[in-house]
Scaffold this motif. Structure first.
Motif, PDB file in Angstrom:
ATOM      1  N   LYS A   1       0.843  -1.205   0.000  1.00 15.18           N
ATOM      2  CA  LYS A   1       0.000   0.000   0.000  1.00 15.18           C
ATOM      3  C   LYS A   1       0.877   1.254   0.000  1.00 15.18           C
ATOM      4  CE  LYS A   1      -4.298  -1.940   1.547  1.00 15.18           C
ATOM      5  NZ  LYS A   1      -5.319  -2.126   2.564  1.00 15.18           N
TER       6      LYS A   1
ATOM      7  N   ILE B   1       2.141   1.751  -3.671  1.00 16.68           N
ATOM      8  CA  ILE B   1       1.167   2.335  -4.618  1.00 16.68           C
ATOM      9  C   ILE B   1       0.717   3.733  -4.174  1.00 16.68           C
ATOM     10  CG2 ILE B   1      -0.927   1.355  -3.573  1.00 16.68           C
ATOM     11  CD1 ILE B   1      -0.324   1.209  -7.291  1.00 16.68           C
TER      12      ILE B   1
ATOM     13  N   LEU C   1      -1.010   4.481  -1.381  1.00 19.57           N
ATOM     14  CA  LEU C   1      -2.246   4.536  -0.589  1.00 19.57           C
ATOM     15  C   LEU C   1      -1.952   4.923   0.855  1.00 19.57           C
ATOM     16  CD1 LEU C   1      -4.330   1.430  -1.756  1.00 19.57           C
ATOM     17  CD2 LEU C   1      -4.913   3.819  -2.065  1.00 19.57           C
TER      18      LEU C   1
ATOM     19  N   ASP D   1      -1.661   9.588 -10.359  1.00 19.44           N
ATOM     20  CA  ASP D   1      -2.669   8.898 -11.176  1.00 19.44           C
ATOM     21  C   ASP D   1      -2.034   8.310 -12.432  1.00 19.44           C
ATOM     22  OD1 ASP D   1      -4.680   9.350  -9.444  1.00 19.44           O
ATOM     23  OD2 ASP D   1      -5.660  10.945 -10.595  1.00 19.44           O
TER      24      ASP D   1
ATOM     25  N   ARG E   1      -0.018   5.343 -11.494  1.00 15.42           N
ATOM     26  CA  ARG E   1      -0.854   4.203 -11.114  1.00 15.42           C
ATOM     27  C   ARG E   1      -1.438   3.476 -12.329  1.00 15.42           C
ATOM     28  NH1 ARG E   1      -3.746   7.285  -6.084  1.00 15.42           N
ATOM     29  NH2 ARG E   1      -2.380   6.524  -4.426  1.00 15.42           N
TER      30      ARG E   1
ATOM     31  N   PHE F   1      -2.908  -3.360  -9.091  1.00 21.91           N
ATOM     32  CA  PHE F   1      -2.982  -3.785  -7.691  1.00 21.91           C
ATOM     33  C   PHE F   1      -4.125  -4.789  -7.573  1.00 21.91           C
ATOM     34  CE2 PHE F   1      -3.683  -3.862  -3.245  1.00 21.91           C
ATOM     35  CZ  PHE F   1      -2.633  -3.238  -2.589  1.00 21.91           C
TER      36      PHE F   1
ATOM     37  N   PHE G   1      -6.301  -6.660  -5.035  1.00 22.17           N
ATOM     38  CA  PHE G   1      -6.621  -6.628  -3.605  1.00 22.17           C
ATOM     39  C   PHE G   1      -6.934  -8.031  -3.081  1.00 22.17           C
ATOM     40  CE2 PHE G   1      -7.203  -2.306  -4.847  1.00 22.17           C
ATOM     41  CZ  PHE G   1      -6.885  -1.560  -3.724  1.00 22.17           C
TER      42      PHE G   1
ATOM     43  N   SER H   1      -9.235  -8.697  -1.051  1.00 20.95           N
ATOM     44  CA  SER H   1     -10.700  -8.856  -1.078  1.00 20.95           C
ATOM     45  C   SER H   1     -11.254  -8.702  -2.496  1.00 20.95           C
ATOM     46  CB  SER H   1     -11.333  -7.799  -0.179  1.00 20.95           C
ATOM     47  OG  SER H   1     -11.013  -6.499  -0.675  1.00 20.95           O
TER      48      SER H   1
ATOM     49  N   ALA I   1     -12.025  -6.400  -4.283  1.00 23.41           N
ATOM     50  CA  ALA I   1     -12.510  -5.020  -4.428  1.00 23.41           C
ATOM     51  C   ALA I   1     -13.193  -4.780  -5.771  1.00 23.41           C
ATOM     52  CB  ALA I   1     -11.355  -4.018  -4.213  1.00 23.41           C
ATOM     53  N   LEU I   2     -13.995  -5.757  -6.228  1.00 18.22           N
ATOM     54  CA  LEU I   2     -14.781  -5.514  -7.449  1.00 18.22           C
ATOM     55  C   LEU I   2     -15.911  -4.547  -7.108  1.00 18.22           C
ATOM     56  CD1 LEU I   2     -15.063  -9.151  -8.863  1.00 18.22           C
ATOM     57  CD2 LEU I   2     -13.576  -7.314  -9.660  1.00 18.22           C
ATOM     58  N   TYR I   3     -16.264  -3.690  -8.063  1.00 14.35           N
ATOM     59  CA  TYR I   3     -17.360  -2.739  -7.825  1.00 14.35           C
ATOM     60  C   TYR I   3     -18.663  -3.532  -7.894  1.00 14.35           C
ATOM     61  CZ  TYR I   3     -13.463   0.210  -9.130  1.00 14.35           C
ATOM     62  OH  TYR I   3     -12.226   0.782  -9.214  1.00 14.35           O
TER      63      TYR I   3
ATOM     64  N   PHE J   1     -14.113   0.391 -16.310  1.00 14.05           N
ATOM     65  CA  PHE J   1     -13.913   1.531 -15.405  1.00 14.05           C
ATOM     66  C   PHE J   1     -12.496   2.122 -15.463  1.00 14.05           C
ATOM     67  CE2 PHE J   1     -13.428   3.824 -11.470  1.00 14.05           C
ATOM     68  CZ  PHE J   1     -14.632   4.479 -11.363  1.00 14.05           C
ATOM     69  N   PRO J   2     -11.443   1.313 -15.343  1.00 12.10           N
ATOM     70  CA  PRO J   2     -10.098   1.924 -15.404  1.00 12.10           C
ATOM     71  C   PRO J   2      -9.807   2.559 -16.762  1.00 12.10           C
ATOM     72  CG  PRO J   2      -9.982  -0.351 -14.631  1.00 12.10           C
ATOM     73  CD  PRO J   2     -11.374  -0.127 -15.110  1.00 12.10           C
TER      74      PRO J   2
ATOM     75  N   ARG K   1     -11.538   6.070 -16.982  1.00 15.84           N
ATOM     76  CA  ARG K   1     -10.927   7.039 -16.086  1.00 15.84           C
ATOM     77  C   ARG K   1      -9.639   7.614 -16.671  1.00 15.84           C
ATOM     78  NH1 ARG K   1     -15.038   6.264 -14.394  1.00 15.84           N
ATOM     79  NH2 ARG K   1     -15.200   8.324 -15.230  1.00 15.84           N
TER      80      ARG K   1
ATOM     81  N   ARG L   1      -9.251  -7.032 -14.477  1.00 16.18           N
ATOM     82  CA  ARG L   1      -9.397  -5.575 -14.360  1.00 16.18           C
ATOM     83  C   ARG L   1      -8.031  -4.902 -14.203  1.00 16.18           C
ATOM     84  NH1 ARG L   1     -12.799  -3.217  -9.405  1.00 16.18           N
ATOM     85  NH2 ARG L   1     -10.905  -3.880  -8.335  1.00 16.18           N
TER      86      ARG L   1
END
Lengths: 252, 260
Positions: free
Chosen positions: B65, B68, B70, B94, B97, B102, B104, B106, B108-110, B121-122, B125, B171
């Motif tokens: 973390k 990156i 965070l 940004d 990155r 990264f 995760f 968990s 961390a899917l939306y 999404f990425p 952005r 992703r």
């Protein structure tokens, strides 16, 4: 201890609001997400706000009628109800309903995104989550609450017209004329302006509580709960400030 | 039932000397009185997988973390692709990155978006000037890389744990990063799925030439994915070497990880 925590939290929310003004209006503009949020917080809140406004107008009229009748002032009911709804009841009731529905949902949504690392995932994928999640929601609540309030006022006044006709007879034209002729610039404009502040408070507090949620699922619940409690309290404080300000400006 | 994964040989050490893409130099990080990292140092070369091995709570996740951006470091320097992370502003961070993926722990899917929207999404952005057709092609390619093309219109809640891990990797891959940081990629998965993920990590390394930092305490994952292993003990890089070198060590602190 509790006082220092409250002061610290107030400072943190103020900084959070400052960050909104600093980052929220810079490109890239998240127009699509803003429109989506306007749909969610505005359109999807309309049924609840409409029913509340309808009941508010009807109850206010039915309860004031016996008292007004004692003074032979039934013809003043539209004027009284109109002023009450437009100046105070419409904005405050709508804002409180809005805080309950939208403040809690924003707090829970962002809180759950925080504890499942979805906000971190946005950040590491090169997205500014503050702009995408917070700025759009705060703008949507700020813009939609005034619209909802105006609609709620209109529905409340129509409910009042129906309530008058339950026990008497009046025409819609006469009712409207009574309401409108009693209203002045100082009644309508400050009442609308303060709803922008109410909407901003609901959005920024809901987002702050969710954005910094901790401690897993318990934190999500706390974020939703404290978002509603804090934004409701701030709505009353802002309302008091609005009354004082309009008084100083000679608009009361 | 899923077919058993093909046997995977231990990766060969990356050819040296290669360009260093990630440098962690004397990094320290504390949470209150809990000193998590103490002068931790590590270099990662282009195209190699470095596994950071350590006990739970040793500060492995904190380390990536910090890499990156965070979390800020208390002391020391982290240079990613030649840039000092601590000195970058929002925009530069940004942009950096976009080159660092990264994964995760968990996933961390939306969860309010479909698999397709998660992968898009990425891309959106980053203002990449892809036509809708090119975006679809990138999504399809990323899903094919992880073997889950059929899930494109599903919601994350409809997927199994292993599938979510693969989608999260897809992703990450869609921006074709130079470096991927994996946070315990096999934790919570059954042994068969865990080996599939290990194999996928290897395939990504071979196909795209990415460098990776993999946080793990799963020794099978370490054996199958690591070109080098860094052992994190009491906040320091206690040992650094290939899996075979560390396994052959007689140092008790190292041996307890490799004794099985």
């Amino acid at each position: 201890m509790a006082t220092s925590t409250t002061v610290a939290e107030t400072g943190a929310i103020t900084r959070f609001a400052g960050r909104f003004f600093q980052e929220g209006f810079r490109p890239r503009y998240e127009v699509q997400e803003l429109l989506h949020q306007c749909f969610v917080v505005g359109y999807q809140s309309l049924p609840l706000v409409g029913i509340t406004g309808f009941i508010m107008g009807m109850v206010l009229t039915l309860q004031s009628r016996p008292t007004m009748a004692q003074f032979g002032a039934e013809s003043w009911i539209p004027t009284m109800v109109g002023l009450t709804i437009i100046r105070e009841m419409g904005p405050i009731i709508t804002a409180l309903i809005f805080a309950g529905k939208i403040g809690s949902s924003i707090g829970a949504e962002l809180g759950s995104m925080r504890v499942t690392e979805q906000i971190d995932a946005m950040e590491v994928s090169g997205t500014n989550p503050f702009k995408y999640l917070v700025a759009t929601r705060v703008l949507a609540t700020t813009l939609m609450l005034p619209v909802l309030t105006i609609l709620s006022d209109a529905i409340g006044l129509f409910a009042s017209f129906l309530a008058i006709n339950l026990k008497g007879v009046t025409s819609l034209a006469l009712f409207t004329n009574n309401v409108v002729s009693a209203l002045t610039f100082g009644d309508v404009v400050p009442a609308v302006i303060k709803t922008f502040f109410f909407g901003f408070a609901v959005g920024i507090i809901g987002c702050y509580k969710g954005y910094y949620a901790e401690k897993g699922t318990e934190g999500v619940g706390q974020a939703a709960n404290s978002a509603v409690v804090a934004s409701s309290l701030v709505i009353f404080i802002l309302d008091l400030l609005a009354v004082q300000t309009t008084g100083l400006l000679g608009l009361n | 039932m899923l077919p058993a994964p093909a046997p995977v040989a231990a990766p060969a050490p990356a050819p040296a000397p290669a360009e260093i893409v990630l440098t962690v130099a004397n990094v320290s990080k504390a949470f209150g009185t809990n000193q998590v990292l103490r002068n931790f140092s590590l270099d990662v070369r282009r195209g190699e997988n470095v596994v950071v091995l350590g006990k739970s709570g040793a500060g492995k996740s904190v380390l990536i973390k910090c890499i990156i951006g965070l979390m800020p470091v208390d002391a020391g320097t982290i240079r990613v692709l030649g840039q000092d992370v601590a000195t970058l502003d929002h925009t530069a961070l940004d942009q950096l990155r976009a080159k660092v993926g990264f994964l995760f722990q968990s996933n961390a899917l939306y969860d309010s978006m479909t698999v397709r929207e998660n992968l898009l999404f990425p891309l959106r952005r980053h203002w990449l000037t892809h036509s809708p057709g090119e975006e679809d092609e990138l999504v399809r390619q990323a899903l094919e890389d992880v073997g889950l093309g059929h899930t494109i219109d599903m919601m994350p809640a409809e997927l199994s744990g292993g599938m979510r891990k693969r989608i999260a990797l897809a992703r990450t891959l869609i921006l074709q990063p130079d470096i991927i940081l994996y946070d315990e990629p096999t934790t919570g998965l059954d042994p068969v799925t865990a080996r599939e993920i290990d194999q996928l990590i290897r395939e990504v390394q071979q196909k795209y030439g990415t460098s990776s930092v993999i946080i793990s305490h799963d020794m099978n994952c370490v054996r199958l994915t690591a070109n080098r292993v860094a052992l994190l003990v009491e906040g320091r890089c206690y040992a650094l070497g290939t899996y075979a070198e560390l396994k052959a060590s007689t140092d008790p602190a190292i041996h307890e990880f490799f004794s099985e």
